[in-house]
Design a protein around this motif. Structure first.
Motif, PDB file in Angstrom:
ATOM      1  N   LEU A  23      -4.754   5.160  -0.993  1.00 23.19           N
ATOM      2  CA  LEU A  23      -4.004   6.407  -0.996  1.00 23.19           C
ATOM      3  C   LEU A  23      -2.731   6.286  -0.172  1.00 23.19           C
ATOM      4  O   LEU A  23      -1.686   6.818  -0.534  1.00 23.19           O
ATOM      5  N   THR A  24      -2.810   5.545   0.961  1.00 19.82           N
ATOM      6  CA  THR A  24      -1.626   5.354   1.794  1.00 19.82           C
ATOM      7  C   THR A  24      -0.557   4.596   1.030  1.00 19.82           C
ATOM      8  O   THR A  24       0.618   4.960   1.024  1.00 19.82           O
ATOM      9  N   ALA A  25      -0.963   3.527   0.362  1.00 20.27           N
ATOM     10  CA  ALA A  25      -0.009   2.737  -0.413  1.00 20.27           C
ATOM     11  C   ALA A  25       0.575   3.561  -1.544  1.00 20.27           C
ATOM     12  O   ALA A  25       1.771   3.499  -1.833  1.00 20.27           O
ATOM     13  N   HIS A  26      -0.289   4.370  -2.199  1.00 19.86           N
ATOM     14  CA  HIS A  26       0.187   5.194  -3.311  1.00 19.86           C
ATOM     15  C   HIS A  26       1.152   6.268  -2.819  1.00 19.86           C
ATOM     16  O   HIS A  26       2.170   6.540  -3.450  1.00 19.86           O
ATOM     17  N   ALA A  27       0.851   6.869  -1.657  1.00 22.61           N
ATOM     18  CA  ALA A  27       1.720   7.914  -1.118  1.00 22.61           C
ATOM     19  C   ALA A  27       3.094   7.354  -0.781  1.00 22.61           C
ATOM     20  O   ALA A  27       4.116   7.975  -1.029  1.00 22.61           O
ATOM     21  N   ASN A  28       3.112   6.145  -0.220  1.00 25.15           N
ATOM     22  CA  ASN A  28       4.378   5.536   0.146  1.00 25.15           C
ATOM     23  C   ASN A  28       5.158   5.034  -1.060  1.00 25.15           C
ATOM     24  O   ASN A  28       6.327   4.669  -0.924  1.00 25.15           O
ATOM     25  N   SER A  29       4.534   4.993  -2.228  1.00 21.11           N
ATOM     26  CA  SER A  29       5.243   4.532  -3.416  1.00 21.11           C
ATOM     27  C   SER A  29       6.376   5.485  -3.781  1.00 21.11           C
ATOM     28  O   SER A  29       7.310   5.096  -4.471  1.00 21.11           O
ATOM     29  N   ALA A  30       6.312   6.722  -3.311  1.00 19.77           N
ATOM     30  CA  ALA A  30       7.380   7.689  -3.564  1.00 19.77           C
ATOM     31  C   ALA A  30       8.390   7.712  -2.434  1.00 19.77           C
ATOM     32  O   ALA A  30       9.230   8.597  -2.367  1.00 19.77           O
ATOM     33  N   VAL A  50       7.126  -8.669  -6.782  1.00 17.02           N
ATOM     34  CA  VAL A  50       6.880  -7.940  -8.026  1.00 17.02           C
ATOM     35  C   VAL A  50       7.643  -6.609  -7.991  1.00 17.02           C
ATOM     36  O   VAL A  50       8.409  -6.294  -8.906  1.00 17.02           O
ATOM     37  N   LYS A  51       7.435  -5.859  -6.927  1.00 23.78           N
ATOM     38  CA  LYS A  51       8.158  -4.599  -6.731  1.00 23.78           C
ATOM     39  C   LYS A  51       8.571  -4.485  -5.272  1.00 23.78           C
ATOM     40  O   LYS A  51       8.086  -5.228  -4.412  1.00 23.78           O
ATOM     41  N   ALA A  52       9.474  -3.526  -5.006  1.00 26.07           N
ATOM     42  CA  ALA A  52       9.995  -3.395  -3.649  1.00 26.07           C
ATOM     43  C   ALA A  52      10.222  -1.932  -3.293  1.00 26.07           C
ATOM     44  O   ALA A  52      10.407  -1.080  -4.166  1.00 26.07           O
ATOM     45  N   GLY A  93       2.327  -4.805  -6.464  1.00 23.38           N
ATOM     46  CA  GLY A  93       2.205  -3.717  -7.428  1.00 23.38           C
ATOM     47  C   GLY A  93       0.809  -3.309  -7.806  1.00 23.38           C
ATOM     48  O   GLY A  93       0.622  -2.628  -8.824  1.00 23.38           O
ATOM     49  N   ASP A  94      -0.207  -3.656  -6.984  1.00 27.48           N
ATOM     50  CA  ASP A  94      -1.577  -3.284  -7.336  1.00 27.48           C
ATOM     51  C   ASP A  94      -2.043  -2.013  -6.636  1.00 27.48           C
ATOM     52  O   ASP A  94      -3.232  -1.714  -6.602  1.00 27.48           O
ATOM     53  N   ALA A  95      -1.090  -1.239  -6.068  1.00 25.00           N
ATOM     54  CA  ALA A  95      -1.400   0.014  -5.366  1.00 25.00           C
ATOM     55  C   ALA A  95      -2.274  -0.218  -4.143  1.00 25.00           C
ATOM     56  O   ALA A  95      -2.974   0.674  -3.683  1.00 25.00           O
ATOM     57  N   ASN A  96      -2.230  -1.414  -3.579  1.00 24.34           N
ATOM     58  CA  ASN A  96      -2.971  -1.755  -2.375  1.00 24.34           C
ATOM     59  C   ASN A  96      -2.064  -2.610  -1.509  1.00 24.34           C
ATOM     60  O   ASN A  96      -1.327  -3.448  -2.033  1.00 24.34           O
ATOM     61  N   ASN A  97      -2.111  -2.420  -0.209  1.00 20.37           N
ATOM     62  CA  ASN A  97      -1.186  -3.160   0.647  1.00 20.37           C
ATOM     63  C   ASN A  97      -1.733  -4.489   1.148  1.00 20.37           C
ATOM     64  O   ASN A  97      -1.122  -5.129   2.003  1.00 20.37           O
ATOM     65  N   THR A  98      -2.866  -4.945   0.614  1.00 14.60           N
ATOM     66  CA  THR A  98      -3.546  -6.132   1.144  1.00 14.60           C
ATOM     67  C   THR A  98      -2.670  -7.374   1.110  1.00 14.60           C
ATOM     68  O   THR A  98      -2.569  -8.111   2.082  1.00 14.60           O
ATOM     69  N   LEU A  99      -2.022  -7.646   0.001  1.00 17.22           N
ATOM     70  CA  LEU A  99      -1.225  -8.862  -0.140  1.00 17.22           C
ATOM     71  C   LEU A  99       0.277  -8.595  -0.063  1.00 17.22           C
ATOM     72  O   LEU A  99       1.077  -9.467  -0.413  1.00 17.22           O
ATOM     73  N   ASP A 100       0.655  -7.430   0.378  1.00 20.49           N
ATOM     74  CA  ASP A 100       2.064  -7.086   0.494  1.00 20.49           C
ATOM     75  C   ASP A 100       2.600  -7.479   1.880  1.00 20.49           C
ATOM     76  O   ASP A 100       1.835  -7.688   2.813  1.00 20.49           O
ATOM     77  N   HIS A 101       3.904  -7.561   1.971  1.00 18.36           N
ATOM     78  CA  HIS A 101       4.510  -7.834   3.278  1.00 18.36           C
ATOM     79  C   HIS A 101       5.913  -7.238   3.315  1.00 18.36           C
ATOM     80  O   HIS A 101       6.469  -6.861   2.281  1.00 18.36           O
TER      81      HIS A 101
END
Length: 224
Positions: free
Chosen positions: A21-28, A84-86, A152-160
């Protein structure tokens, strides 16, 4: 034991849901993570909790010198990471001017810039363009920026993410010249010596002529 396992399972699901939900909320978009306030997207609740993920490169490009009141165009460029996305967040130092978006991929919120939706990488980079209107007096202005590179998987696990800054020297001043008096001020322009009511040398000609006429009449009376 069964109840304890159930509770642990529920807790795990809730924790995963919270991160999602945190990752999804920050997507906006999100503000307050540019680094200006001491927080960036490297915080564990954002896109920096996994040290094994590839770290992207975040760069700010644009003029490092502006005249007072001038508008400069800048770009935040993100490369590397999952690519993938930014997303991004940009802020300017206090009294450092006004940030404006230049496209639909950004929005202004609380005086800062952030993405409207995760932006896909193109040709190995994600680029966000914006402008800064410099303040009306000379000073050094700092741009603060933080950028995410996500899978882009709506999860921050592998993001940086990563952060950067850019200093801009503002020169000159847009205030009017104090030496030029305005109408209605206490500093009116000096009087015009050529005014008809003045005491210029040309203004004495009628008086001299009158005196000459009187002198001529007196002379005629004496000789009559």
């Amino acid at each position: 034991m069964h109840s304890q396992r159930f509770s642990l399972g529920v807790a795990g699901v809730l924790a995963a849901s919270l991160f999602s939900l945190t990752a999804h909320a920050n997507s906006a978009g999100i503000t307050g993570r540019s680094g200006k306030q001491g927080m960036t997207c490297m915080d564990s609740t954002c896109h920096g909790g996994n040290p094994s993920a590839a770290i992207p490169v975040v760069q700010l490009t644009g003029p490092t010198s502006l005249a007072a009141g001038e508008t400069g165009t800048y770009s935040l460029v993100i490369t590397g990471g999952p690519a993938v996305k930014a997303g991004m967040n940009v802020a300017v130092s206090n009294n450092g001017g006004t940030l404006n978006k230049l496209g639909t991929d950004l929005q202004v919120a609380a005086g800062e810039l952030t993405h409207t939706a995760p932006k896909p990488f193109a040709n190995g980079e994600a680029r966000f363009d914006f402008s800064l209107v410099a303040p009306s007096s000379s000073r050094t202005v700092t741009l603060y920026a933080s950028g995410n590179s996500v899978n882009g998987d709506a999860n921050n696990t592998l993001d940086h993410s990563a952060s950067t800054t850019l200093d801009i020297q503002v020169t000159g001043s847009s205030t009017p010249d104090a030496g030029t008096p305005d109408a209605g001020t206490d500093n009116p322009p000096p009087p015009d010596n050529n005014d008809k009511g003045g005491c210029a040398a040309a203004g004495g000609a009628p008086m001299a002529l009158l005196l000459a006429v009187v002198a001529e009449r007196l002379r005629r009376r004496r000789t009559a």
